[in-house]
Design a protein around this motif. Sequence first.
Motif, PDB file in Angstrom:
ATOM      1  N   UNK A   1      38.508  52.355  46.070  1.00  0.00           N
ATOM      2  CA  UNK A   1      37.895  52.580  44.759  1.00  0.00           C
ATOM      3  C   UNK A   1      38.933  53.081  43.757  1.00  0.00           C
ATOM      4  N   UNK A   2      39.825  53.970  44.196  1.00  0.00           N
ATOM      5  CA  UNK A   2      40.891  54.449  43.302  1.00  0.00           C
ATOM      6  C   UNK A   2      41.753  53.289  42.833  1.00  0.00           C
ATOM      7  N   UNK A   3      42.115  52.426  43.771  1.00  0.00           N
ATOM      8  CA  UNK A   3      42.948  51.272  43.432  1.00  0.00           C
ATOM      9  C   UNK A   3      42.227  50.363  42.439  1.00  0.00           C
ATOM     10  N   UNK A   4      40.954  50.086  42.686  1.00  0.00           N
ATOM     11  CA  UNK A   4      40.168  49.241  41.780  1.00  0.00           C
ATOM     12  C   UNK A   4      40.059  49.875  40.395  1.00  0.00           C
ATOM     13  N   UNK A   5      39.838  51.195  40.375  1.00  0.00           N
ATOM     14  CA  UNK A   5      39.734  51.895  39.097  1.00  0.00           C
ATOM     15  C   UNK A   5      41.029  51.844  38.310  1.00  0.00           C
TER      16      UNK A   5
ATOM     17  N   UNK B   1      41.528  48.517  36.803  1.00  0.00           N
ATOM     18  CA  UNK B   1      40.619  48.291  35.679  1.00  0.00           C
ATOM     19  C   UNK B   1      40.987  49.137  34.470  1.00  0.00           C
ATOM     20  N   UNK B   2      41.951  50.056  34.628  1.00  0.00           N
ATOM     21  CA  UNK B   2      42.463  50.805  33.488  1.00  0.00           C
ATOM     22  C   UNK B   2      41.813  52.153  33.243  1.00  0.00           C
ATOM     23  N   UNK B   3      41.140  52.719  34.213  1.00  0.00           N
ATOM     24  CA  UNK B   3      40.533  54.037  34.037  1.00  0.00           C
ATOM     25  C   UNK B   3      41.548  55.128  34.354  1.00  0.00           C
ATOM     26  N   UNK B   4      41.356  56.307  33.756  1.00  0.00           N
ATOM     27  CA  UNK B   4      42.283  57.421  33.979  1.00  0.00           C
ATOM     28  C   UNK B   4      42.049  58.038  35.361  1.00  0.00           C
ATOM     29  N   UNK B   5      43.078  58.707  35.871  1.00  0.00           N
ATOM     30  CA  UNK B   5      43.000  59.327  37.202  1.00  0.00           C
ATOM     31  C   UNK B   5      41.871  60.361  37.272  1.00  0.00           C
ATOM     32  N   UNK B   6      41.733  61.166  36.221  1.00  0.00           N
ATOM     33  CA  UNK B   6      40.701  62.206  36.234  1.00  0.00           C
ATOM     34  C   UNK B   6      39.299  61.578  36.248  1.00  0.00           C
TER      35      UNK B   6
END
Length: 154
Positions: A21-25, A28-33
Amino acid sequence: MNCLQYFYRLLSRREYSASELKKKGNEHGYSESEITEAINDLQLKDYQSDTRLVANLIASSQGKYGKSVLKRKCMEKGIPADVFEEVWLSQDESDEIDGLADLKAKVMRKYKIEDFQSIDQKTKAKLLNYLQYRGFNGFAVMNQWRMQQEEEEE
């Protein structure tokens, strides 16, 4: 669409590990937080669980693959080895024995084996390669099947 909604959409189709999920996020351009917050929220609601994913993977592969192949699949999904070991040890041993019984029947059909006591070397080599490729310890499984056959004959 925010990160949490995106993860809901992904999880509605299949199980994902937290690292997937982290990799997908990130892709997709979402921030780490934002990603971390969304994953924590999903885990609190029990929508995402690495232990459940490992348990499902083990259950679906019972009798098809051995421990080493399943462990490698989990590592590819980014699941820590200690989580895999914990779930593997908690699995019921009778399930494993049932899976090996199915594997034994399949091997006996495939290689036309009647008796595990008298297998020619060529067939034995093929059988060991077959078992090893699927992550089983070929010699241990063969010895176990031999012992079972001796007990059945007595």
